[in-house]
Motif scaffolding. Structure first.
Motif, mmCIF file in Angstrom:
data_model
loop_
_atom_site.group_PDB
_atom_site.id
_atom_site.type_symbol
_atom_site.label_atom_id
_atom_site.label_comp_id
_atom_site.label_asym_id
_atom_site.label_seq_id
_atom_site.Cartn_x
_atom_site.Cartn_y
_atom_site.Cartn_z
ATOM 1 N N ALA A 8 0.820 -1.204 0.000
ATOM 2 C CA ALA A 8 0.000 0.000 0.000
ATOM 3 C C ALA A 8 0.854 1.253 0.000
ATOM 4 O O ALA A 8 0.677 2.145 0.814
ATOM 5 N N GLY A 9 1.772 1.322 -0.938
ATOM 6 C CA GLY A 9 2.636 2.504 -1.011
ATOM 7 C C GLY A 9 2.142 3.516 -2.032
ATOM 8 O O GLY A 9 1.056 3.379 -2.601
ATOM 9 N N ALA A 10 2.958 4.559 -2.251
ATOM 10 C CA ALA A 10 2.611 5.597 -3.212
ATOM 11 C C ALA A 10 3.170 5.242 -4.584
ATOM 12 O O ALA A 10 4.324 4.817 -4.698
ATOM 13 N N ILE A 11 2.336 5.404 -5.611
ATOM 14 C CA ILE A 11 2.770 5.083 -6.973
ATOM 15 C C ILE A 11 3.134 6.393 -7.668
ATOM 16 O O ILE A 11 2.282 7.288 -7.773
ATOM 17 N N PRO A 12 4.377 6.527 -8.137
ATOM 18 C CA PRO A 12 4.756 7.798 -8.772
ATOM 19 C C PRO A 12 4.011 7.998 -10.089
ATOM 20 O O PRO A 12 3.643 7.026 -10.753
#
Lengths: 197, 397
Positions: free
Chosen positions: B60-64
């Motif tokens: 559940a991280g940030a997608i650039p």
């Protein structure tokens, strides 16, 4: 002046009351206005004179005081937010079935009672006699000299032009009796209500 | 006084020591972690492949996006005439010790016509829920408070959609005092429950999109760590990602690092790059409905007083530079009024909040209505006892 609803009572005692008011500036009460509040389950109406208008701040407004604000924010704060103008009133008489009585009312009005302006007819009738001036002169809370002068001027203003000078001279004689032991004070008040001023 | 403050003196001292140590520890690690942002720049093919592998493991991280992850974008111009809408909600939860079982939701909203010269329009919409279907689940148990929060969140967004549809004549920004990822969708026990909760919410996003408004969720003091997870991911080898264990065990270097600490380089008015939320709830539901939640960080403060906010927007705002700039400029303009948080959101909260005094008055209304029906309402003895003792103990020396 026609009767206008001003606001609702916040706190009271037999010597006066404070009400909250959020009507626009043009219709807001002014220093020296005659107002009335119901008491004793509507059997009496407490007649009073507005002697102070206070606008409190709150935590939300305080940081904005020095900001460069859009007009919409100022209008929102003044028109929409439930921050009342607190209006203090000195009780100077009451009205019951027998007519107007100059003196402290038997009971004060109750919380959230509606406060209205007195009509011109009511002010004229109430100020036919000048005993109410004593309560103003003896008030510890109200700025008595200013309030005496403004109340007399208001009472004169609701009379026909031909009667005003006569009324002011009569009121001046009453004030002379009331304040005869404090001549500098008498002079200051009389100078404010001189007929040709 | 029930709380023996002197008995807590040592614990409070330990607490402050612990906080100072934690801050010192973070300060040692942060320069290296912040440097990782610069090493990534615009995300390359290898990192994107690693992200896709991680997403398959429900990372559940940030997608650039196409923007460099360490970029800072200046404050765009603000149009002379914009409608800024805000909605917020509050509630009274059901109380089985009270005079009756019900719950209440109150939605406050404001339409701020920037440049109109008119007073904003405000309203509060209270609703009370008392039917069995409102209060009980299928198994007969009382509904959890999370479902009430979910209904409140649904109504906040529906209120914004209704206000936006009412006036399409000027550019419109609609703000919520929270992220756009419905909290319930992150924690509901089943996909079916998530879908049921999200239906009305996504429909409101459809309505906002259709009427041309730009919607954004504003999070103050964000605790999210999506970008920190991305930086952690960028340090992993592909086989470590495929083994999953490393992916979900934050290494000592990244422990307690949040995005908030990574974007302190933003100057007042600047926003960070945009990222897409890699949350499984986002990819499973919002993205499929055309509303994938993106976010950026914004310094909405002033010189000498930074105010870093997390701003969440749906993909149709993130990809439309005019709408994105409008959101960016409108939030900074609103924060200028109230020194770091949008004025309209403070007002919406004020219009929504149910104060203790109002709650008491409402309970008296309910009691009166029950008495008129011939009922004899009473609170439980436990609630009565709490009322008696809530004002504190009296001490007789």
């Amino acid at each position: 002046m026609t009767e206008l609803t001003l606001g609702r009572l916040l706190r009271s005692s037999t010597t006066g009351y404070v009400f909250g008011c959020k009507i626009p500036e043009a219709d807001a009460p002014c220093f020296g206005d005659f107002v009335k509040a119901p008491a004793q389950r509507g059997q009496t109406e407490v007649i009073g004179l507005v002697y102070d208008l206070a606008i409190s701040d709150d935590g939300f407004v305080r940081p904005m005081a020095t900001a460069d604000l859009p007009e919409e924010v100022i209008l929102d704060q003044r028109n929409n937010r439930n921050v009342p103008i607190e209006v203090s009133v000195l009780a100077v008489g009451y009205k019951n079935g027998a007519g107007f009585i100059h003196g402290l009312p038997p009971q004060p009005p109750l919380t959230l009672d509606t406060i209205r302006t007195c009509t011109d007819d009511e002010v004229r009738a109430f100020t036919e006699r000048s005993d109410y001036l004593r309560l103003i002169a003896e008030s510890a809370e109200a700025p008595a000299e200013e309030l005496l002068a403004v109340a007399v001027q208001r009472a004169a203003a609701v009379r026909p032009p031909a009667e005003r000078e006569r009324y002011l001279r009569k009121a001046g004689r009453e004030l002379a009796k009331l304040l005869s032991r404090d001549l500098p004070r008498l002079e200051r008040v009389l100078s404010r209500i001189q007929p040709n001023r | 006084m029930a709380l023996e403050l002197h008995a807590l003196a040592q614990a409070v001292d330990d607490l402050s020591t612990n906080a100072a140590q934690r801050l010192a520890d973070l300060d040692r690690r942060l320069p290296a972690i912040r440097a990782l942002l610069k090493t990534i720049g615009v995300a390359g093919e290898e990192l994107r492949a690693n992200i896709q592998a991680a997403l398959r493991a429900r990372w559940a991280g940030a997608i650039p996006t196409a923007e460099a992850v360490d970029a800072a974008y200046p404050l765009p111009p603000f149009p002379a005439r914009v409608n800024i809408l805000a909605a917020d909600g509050s509630q009274i939860y059901p109380d089985r010790h009270g005079v009756a079982l019900y719950y209440l939701i109150n939605i406050g909203s404001i339409v701020f016509g920037h440049g109109s010269g008119e007073a904003p329009r405000t309203r509060s919409k209270p609703e009370v829920f008392f039917q069995d279907a409102d209060l009980y689940e299928e198994d007969g148990g009382q509904i959890p408070v999370q479902q009430i929060d979910m209904k409140r969140d649904q109504r906040e967004l529906a209120e914004l959609a209704q206000l936006a549809e009412a006036d399409r004549s000027v550019p419109t920004v609609a703000l919520l005092d929270n992220g756009l990822l419905l909290y319930y969708s992150l924690q509901a026990p089943s996909r079916e429950q998530i879908a049921e909760a999200l239906g009305p919410y996504l429909k409101s996003l459809d309505r906002l999109k259709a009427c041309g408004a730009a919607v954004a969720g504003v999070v103050a003091r964000p605790r999210s760590a999506g970008v920190a997870r991305l930086l952690h991911l960028s340090t992993l080898e592909r086989d470590e990602i495929d083994r999953h264990a490393e992916l979900f065990q934050s290494s000592a270097a990244f422990r307690q690092v949040t995005d908030f600490q990574l974007f302190d380089f933003l100057r007042p008015g600047e926003r960070s790059a945009i990222f897409e939320s890699g949350s499984p709830a986002n990819l499973d539901h919002y993205q499929k409905a055309g509303h994938s939640i993106h976010f950026f960080y914004l310094n909405a403060g002033r010189l000498g007083k930074d105010s870093l906010l997390r701003i969440e927007v749906p993909e149709w705002v993130a990809r439309d530079i005019a709408k994105l700039n409008l959101v960016h400029a409108a939030i900074v303009e609103q924060c200028r009024i109230t020194d770091g948080f949008p004025y309209v959101l403070m007002r919406a909260h004020e219009l929504a909040v149910v104060t203790v005094a109002e709650r008491r008055e409402f309970e008296q209304m309910v009691t009166g209505a029950l008495v008129r029906r011939g009922l004899t309402p009473s609170v439980s003895q436990k609630a009565q006892g709490k009322a008696w003792t809530a004002t504190g103990k009296r001490w007789y020396p």
